[in-house]
Design an enzyme around this catalytic site. Structure first.
Site, PDB file in Angstrom:
ATOM      1  N   HIS A   1       0.838  -1.202   0.000  1.00  0.00           N
ATOM      2  CA  HIS A   1       0.000   0.000   0.000  1.00  0.00           C
ATOM      3  C   HIS A   1       0.878   1.259   0.000  1.00  0.00           C
ATOM      4  O   HIS A   1       0.684   2.165  -0.815  1.00  0.00           O
ATOM      5  CB  HIS A   1      -0.929  -0.026   1.217  1.00  0.00           C
ATOM      6  CG  HIS A   1      -1.812   1.183   1.353  1.00  0.00           C
ATOM      7  ND1 HIS A   1      -3.148   1.174   0.986  1.00  0.00           N
ATOM      8  CD2 HIS A   1      -1.565   2.439   1.813  1.00  0.00           C
ATOM      9  CE1 HIS A   1      -3.661   2.377   1.208  1.00  0.00           C
ATOM     10  NE2 HIS A   1      -2.727   3.159   1.719  1.00  0.00           N
ATOM     11  N   GLU A   2       1.852   1.304   0.894  1.00  0.00           N
ATOM     12  CA  GLU A   2       2.681   2.516   1.022  1.00  0.00           C
ATOM     13  C   GLU A   2       3.586   2.698  -0.192  1.00  0.00           C
ATOM     14  O   GLU A   2       3.770   3.815  -0.672  1.00  0.00           O
ATOM     15  CB  GLU A   2       3.514   2.469   2.320  1.00  0.00           C
ATOM     16  CG  GLU A   2       2.685   2.441   3.598  1.00  0.00           C
ATOM     17  CD  GLU A   2       1.794   3.667   3.789  1.00  0.00           C
ATOM     18  OE1 GLU A   2       2.104   4.725   3.223  1.00  0.00           O
ATOM     19  OE2 GLU A   2       0.782   3.557   4.492  1.00  0.00           O
TER      20      GLU A   2
ATOM     21  N   HIS B   1       1.667   4.214  -2.924  1.00  0.00           N
ATOM     22  CA  HIS B   1       1.593   5.688  -2.852  1.00  0.00           C
ATOM     23  C   HIS B   1       2.836   6.308  -3.499  1.00  0.00           C
ATOM     24  O   HIS B   1       2.760   7.338  -4.158  1.00  0.00           O
ATOM     25  CB  HIS B   1       1.497   6.166  -1.403  1.00  0.00           C
ATOM     26  CG  HIS B   1       0.119   6.025  -0.798  1.00  0.00           C
ATOM     27  ND1 HIS B   1      -1.031   6.303  -1.502  1.00  0.00           N
ATOM     28  CD2 HIS B   1      -0.278   5.646   0.446  1.00  0.00           C
ATOM     29  CE1 HIS B   1      -2.075   6.110  -0.706  1.00  0.00           C
ATOM     30  NE2 HIS B   1      -1.653   5.698   0.473  1.00  0.00           N
TER      31      HIS B   1
ATOM     32  N   HIS C   1      -5.623   6.928  -2.863  1.00  0.00           N
ATOM     33  CA  HIS C   1      -6.545   5.972  -2.260  1.00  0.00           C
ATOM     34  C   HIS C   1      -7.659   5.631  -3.246  1.00  0.00           C
ATOM     35  O   HIS C   1      -8.127   6.488  -4.002  1.00  0.00           O
ATOM     36  CB  HIS C   1      -7.135   6.525  -0.963  1.00  0.00           C
ATOM     37  CG  HIS C   1      -6.181   6.420   0.169  1.00  0.00           C
ATOM     38  ND1 HIS C   1      -6.144   7.323   1.200  1.00  0.00           N
ATOM     39  CD2 HIS C   1      -5.203   5.516   0.428  1.00  0.00           C
ATOM     40  CE1 HIS C   1      -5.191   6.970   2.050  1.00  0.00           C
ATOM     41  NE2 HIS C   1      -4.603   5.880   1.597  1.00  0.00           N
ATOM     42  N   CYS C   2      -8.066   4.388  -3.208  1.00  0.00           N
ATOM     43  CA  CYS C   2      -9.061   3.874  -4.153  1.00  0.00           C
ATOM     44  C   CYS C   2     -10.449   3.926  -3.523  1.00  0.00           C
ATOM     45  O   CYS C   2     -10.628   3.510  -2.380  1.00  0.00           O
ATOM     46  CB  CYS C   2      -8.691   2.438  -4.498  1.00  0.00           C
ATOM     47  SG  CYS C   2      -9.811   1.670  -5.667  1.00  0.00           S
TER      48      CYS C   2
ATOM     49  N   CYS D   1     -10.089  -2.833  -2.526  1.00  0.00           N
ATOM     50  CA  CYS D   1      -8.774  -2.793  -3.165  1.00  0.00           C
ATOM     51  C   CYS D   1      -7.706  -2.547  -2.103  1.00  0.00           C
ATOM     52  O   CYS D   1      -7.970  -1.917  -1.074  1.00  0.00           O
ATOM     53  CB  CYS D   1      -8.799  -1.638  -4.175  1.00  0.00           C
ATOM     54  SG  CYS D   1      -7.235  -1.183  -4.919  1.00  0.00           S
TER      55      CYS D   1
ATOM     56  N   CYS E   1      -7.239  -3.434  -7.559  1.00  0.00           N
ATOM     57  CA  CYS E   1      -8.389  -3.439  -8.461  1.00  0.00           C
ATOM     58  C   CYS E   1      -7.874  -3.152  -9.881  1.00  0.00           C
ATOM     59  O   CYS E   1      -6.710  -2.790 -10.072  1.00  0.00           O
ATOM     60  CB  CYS E   1      -9.380  -2.369  -8.011  1.00  0.00           C
ATOM     61  SG  CYS E   1      -8.828  -0.697  -8.412  1.00  0.00           S
TER      62      CYS E   1
END
Ligand SMILES: [Zn+2]
Ligand SMILES: [Zn+2]
Length: 301
Positions: free
Chosen positions: A216-217, A220, A226-227, A232, A251
């Site tokens: 996740h990070e 970025h 952000h989705c 996702c 996603c």
């Protein structure tokens, strides 16, 4: 709100995934909003989207948003462990490196751990919990100075808790995408942090949580916002429960953004992730990836 947007986007996936016309068959198949993808769950009152209404970032918006792409000799991801990773309460660093390499389809190097005392990073005892914590902003400054010439990004990872500012209680992580550095702590992902036992048969829990925050990070840092369109990995999160509910996959919108930046073959990437998931016992993820590979090769409709 989020649910409405999501169901609209699923009815008109072209609006958020972008037009797939003219793409090779393998990419078209990978970016179709098939039934393998679900809308995001409706947020509870304390969840991320209820507290931080975000518009989302469609694929068409992505190339117009300033972000870095690997290239010009800057292609590797570097992981720098900050201090010790005691085996009994830490994710296996070699597995984290392997996961990041499979997820981003780039070379990932694991650096020798930084001696926290020698680096003299400002630290404190949390005034409420008494937890030992490191100053995350000071770590970002240190990472900026140490960014290797061939690095796409340098990520500091720690088993010590972090704080971003004296007025804050703690932070899971902090990134500066424009400077290609980020830091995050896995300390709060071990049930022992909260005095809870590790559930029987769930020894993969800490590794899964760590893989999620890592991807996740780093997502970025690749410029992914952000989705809000699908359930996702890039969904925002306000709590450990919300993070746990996020899937470990992207996603089609975010997959397409990442593929646009890196240029991998989606099926090859899924196969690498499937090998990893089987090896570490991520059963749900393995099942999903097998399903996706059957969809991509056309043996499943
Ligand atoms: Zn985030
Ligand atoms: Zn997404």
């Amino acid at each position: 709100m989020a649910d409405t947007r999501a169901s609209q986007s699923l009815q008109s996936p072209g609006r958020v995934v972008g037009t797939l016309e003219g793409l090779p068959h393998s990419l078209r198949r990978a970016f179709e909003a098939s039934a393998d993808f679900r809308p995001p769950p409706a947020p509870g009152p304390h969840d991320w989207l209820a507290q931080h209404p975000e518009p989302g970032q469609t694929f068409d918006q992505f190339p117009r948003t300033p972000h870095h792409r690997p290239g010009n000799g800057r292609t590797r991801l570097y992981l720098l462990p900050l201090g010790e990773f005691p085996r009994w309460r830490s994710p296996d660093l070699r597995l984290l490196r392997e996961f990041a390499a499979a997820f981003f389809s780039v070379e990932v190097a694991l650096l020798r751990a930084l001696d926290l005392h020698a680096a003299s990073i400002p630290e404190r005892k949390n005034p409420i919990s008494g937890q030992h914590q490191l100053d995350a902003r000071a770590i970002l400054r240190l990472l900026r100075r140490r960014l290797p010439d061939d690095a796409f990004a340098l990520l500091g990872i720690a088993m010590v808790d972090l704080y971003p500012d004296p007025s804050w209680n703690f932070v899971f992580g902090l990134a500066s995408p424009s400077e290609r550095v980020g830091v995050f702590s896995f300390a709060r992902y071990h049930p022992g942090f909260y005095g809870e036992p590790v559930p029987v048969g769930r020894t993969e829990l800490l590794l899964r949580r760590s893989c999620k925050v890592l991807a996740h990070e780093i997502g970025h840092i690749f410029g992914l916002s952000h989705c809000v369109f699908f359930h996702c990995l890039m969904n925002g999160s306000n709590s450990l429960a919300e993070s746990d509910a996020r899937p470990l996959y992207l996603c089609p919108v975010d997959l397409r953004k990442l593929q646009h930046s890196i240029g991998f073959d989606p099926a090859t990437r899924y196969r690498g992730l499937l090998d990893f998931s089987r090896k570490v016992g991520f059963e749900d993820e393995s099942e999903w990836l097998e399903k996706r590979l059957r969809y991509l090769d056309g043996t499943r409709g």
